[in-house]
Design a protein around this motif. Structure first.
Motif, short mmCIF file in Angstrom:
data_model
loop_
_atom_site.label_atom_id
_atom_site.label_comp_id
_atom_site.label_asym_id
_atom_site.label_seq_id
_atom_site.Cartn_x
_atom_site.Cartn_y
_atom_site.Cartn_z
N SER A 1 0.85 -1.19 0.00
CA SER A 1 0.00 0.00 0.00
C SER A 1 0.89 1.24 0.00
N ALA A 2 0.73 2.08 -1.01
CA ALA A 2 1.59 3.27 -1.17
C ALA A 2 1.19 4.35 -0.16
N ARG A 3 2.20 5.00 0.41
CA ARG A 3 1.96 6.13 1.31
C ARG A 3 1.96 7.41 0.48
N VAL A 4 0.79 7.75 0.00
CA VAL A 4 0.62 8.91 -0.88
C VAL A 4 -0.60 9.69 -0.41
N PRO A 5 -0.73 10.96 -0.83
CA PRO A 5 -1.91 11.74 -0.43
C PRO A 5 -3.22 11.06 -0.86
N ILE A 6 -4.22 11.15 0.03
CA ILE A 6 -5.53 10.56 -0.24
C ILE A 6 -6.44 11.63 -0.85
N ILE A 7 -7.10 11.27 -1.94
CA ILE A 7 -7.96 12.20 -2.67
C ILE A 7 -9.42 11.85 -2.38
N THR A 8 -10.17 12.84 -1.88
CA THR A 8 -11.58 12.62 -1.56
C THR A 8 -12.44 13.68 -2.26
N GLY A 9 -13.75 13.51 -2.17
CA GLY A 9 -14.65 14.53 -2.72
C GLY A 9 -15.23 14.16 -4.07
N LYS A 10 -15.54 15.19 -4.85
CA LYS A 10 -16.22 15.03 -6.13
C LYS A 10 -15.21 14.76 -7.26
N VAL A 11 -14.93 13.48 -7.45
CA VAL A 11 -13.95 13.07 -8.46
C VAL A 11 -14.62 13.01 -9.82
N THR A 12 -14.17 13.86 -10.74
CA THR A 12 -14.64 13.85 -12.13
C THR A 12 -13.41 13.83 -13.04
N GLY A 13 -13.66 13.74 -14.34
CA GLY A 13 -12.52 13.75 -15.27
C GLY A 13 -11.70 15.02 -15.15
N LYS A 14 -12.37 16.19 -15.09
CA LYS A 14 -11.67 17.47 -15.01
C LYS A 14 -10.98 17.65 -13.67
N SER A 15 -11.69 17.33 -12.57
CA SER A 15 -11.07 17.51 -11.26
C SER A 15 -9.89 16.57 -11.08
N LEU A 16 -9.95 15.39 -11.69
CA LEU A 16 -8.84 14.44 -11.59
C LEU A 16 -7.62 14.97 -12.35
N GLU A 17 -7.84 15.62 -13.48
CA GLU A 17 -6.74 16.24 -14.22
C GLU A 17 -6.08 17.34 -13.38
N ASP A 18 -6.91 18.13 -12.70
CA ASP A 18 -6.38 19.20 -11.85
C ASP A 18 -5.60 18.62 -10.67
N VAL A 19 -6.17 17.59 -10.04
CA VAL A 19 -5.50 16.94 -8.90
C VAL A 19 -4.14 16.40 -9.32
N TYR A 20 -4.07 15.84 -10.52
CA TYR A 20 -2.78 15.34 -11.03
C TYR A 20 -1.75 16.45 -11.09
N GLU A 21 -2.15 17.64 -11.56
CA GLU A 21 -1.22 18.77 -11.62
C GLU A 21 -0.79 19.20 -10.22
N ILE A 22 -1.72 19.20 -9.27
CA ILE A 22 -1.38 19.54 -7.89
C ILE A 22 -0.40 18.51 -7.32
N LEU A 23 -0.67 17.24 -7.55
CA LEU A 23 0.21 16.18 -7.05
C LEU A 23 1.60 16.27 -7.66
N ARG A 24 1.68 16.58 -8.94
CA ARG A 24 2.99 16.74 -9.59
C ARG A 24 3.78 17.84 -8.90
N TYR A 25 3.12 18.95 -8.58
CA TYR A 25 3.81 20.05 -7.92
C TYR A 25 4.24 19.64 -6.52
N ILE A 26 3.35 18.98 -5.78
CA ILE A 26 3.67 18.53 -4.43
C ILE A 26 4.87 17.60 -4.44
N ASN A 27 4.90 16.67 -5.38
CA ASN A 27 5.98 15.69 -5.43
C ASN A 27 7.32 16.30 -5.79
N ALA A 28 7.29 17.44 -6.45
CA ALA A 28 8.54 18.11 -6.85
C ALA A 28 9.08 19.02 -5.75
#
Length: 239
Positions: free
Chosen positions: A135-162
């Protein structure tokens, strides 16, 4: 007519070398696979195991041990391994010892989606199933998951990981709705209202400046909301 012996010798030598090469290749192709060696490259947290890769190969080919090398199509074996949703890339080749070598690169999860569908989001923005092995220790994503919000979350996660500070401290992202994202931190009680994903660098730089000062002043526990939604400022709500 003078015979050119040097020419004849060169032709004879060429025939012999060609014959030896063909004979060697034929013998090599006739050799059988001595065994299978599977190596995982990079992250050693195994979402897919050696036993799982072996099972995958057996399901598609049966036992590959003692199979003549000439019967193997290596790029097809690679595709079989890469068909597993935990695998990003596979490289398969034969060693000089007659072993079938498989180098496997796993996909890397960067976020865990906990919605009606549950899955990881990997470092390429693709869906990745959960693993029974790790089980990976990574941020947990909750709430209204849609195609667009998932794309945005990916960009946020990329920034966080860097960013070392954010990667260490951010444990969750909540999707209130598209363009309204909230961050949860490991130790702090407050929730960070990020807003949309515009100007992420500016927003996070402002936040880190606020955090450094509030931490020095020992006032971090005074807030329950820290908002980065407004241009070039941090707006805090006290408990």
């Amino acid at each position: 007519m003078k015979i050119n012996w040097n020419y004849i010798k060169m032709c004879a030598l060429l025939v012999v070398v060609t014959g030896l090469f063909a004979f060697s290749n034929k013998r090599s192709d006739a050799k059988k696979v001595e065994g299978i060696n599977i190596e995982f490259v990079g992250d050693q947290n195994l979402y897919i195991t050696e036993a799982m890769v072996n099972k995958l190969l057996i399901q598609n080919y049966g036992s590959l041990t003692n199979v003549p090398k000439e019967n193997l199509v290596l790029n097809k074996i690679e595709k079989v391994i890469e068909a597993n949703k935990m695998v990003k890339k596979a490289q398969v080749y034969l060693s000089i010892d007659g072993e079938l070598e498989a180098r496997v690169v796993q996909r890397k999860p960067i976020g865990r989606i906990e919605g009606s569908d549950k899955f990881y989001l990997d470092d390429e923005g693709k869906r990745m199933p959960f693993s029974m092995n790790h089980s990976a220790r990574v941020p947990i994503i909750t709430g209204k998951v849609t195609g667009k919000s998932l794309e945005d979350v990916y960009e946020i996660l990329r920034y966080i990981n860097a960013d070392q500070f954010l990667r260490k401290n951010v444990i969750g992202i909540h999707i209130e709705e598209t363009n309204k994202y909230q961050l949860k931190f490991r130790l702090e009680q407050f929730v960070v209202h990020l807003g949309d994903i515009d100007s992420l660098e500016e927003k996070f730089n402002n936040f880190k400046a606020f955090y450094t000062k509030a931490n020095k002043d020992k006032t971090l526990d005074n807030y329950n909301i820290v908002s980065l939604e407004f241009n070039n400022q941090v707006v805090c709500t006290k408990i």
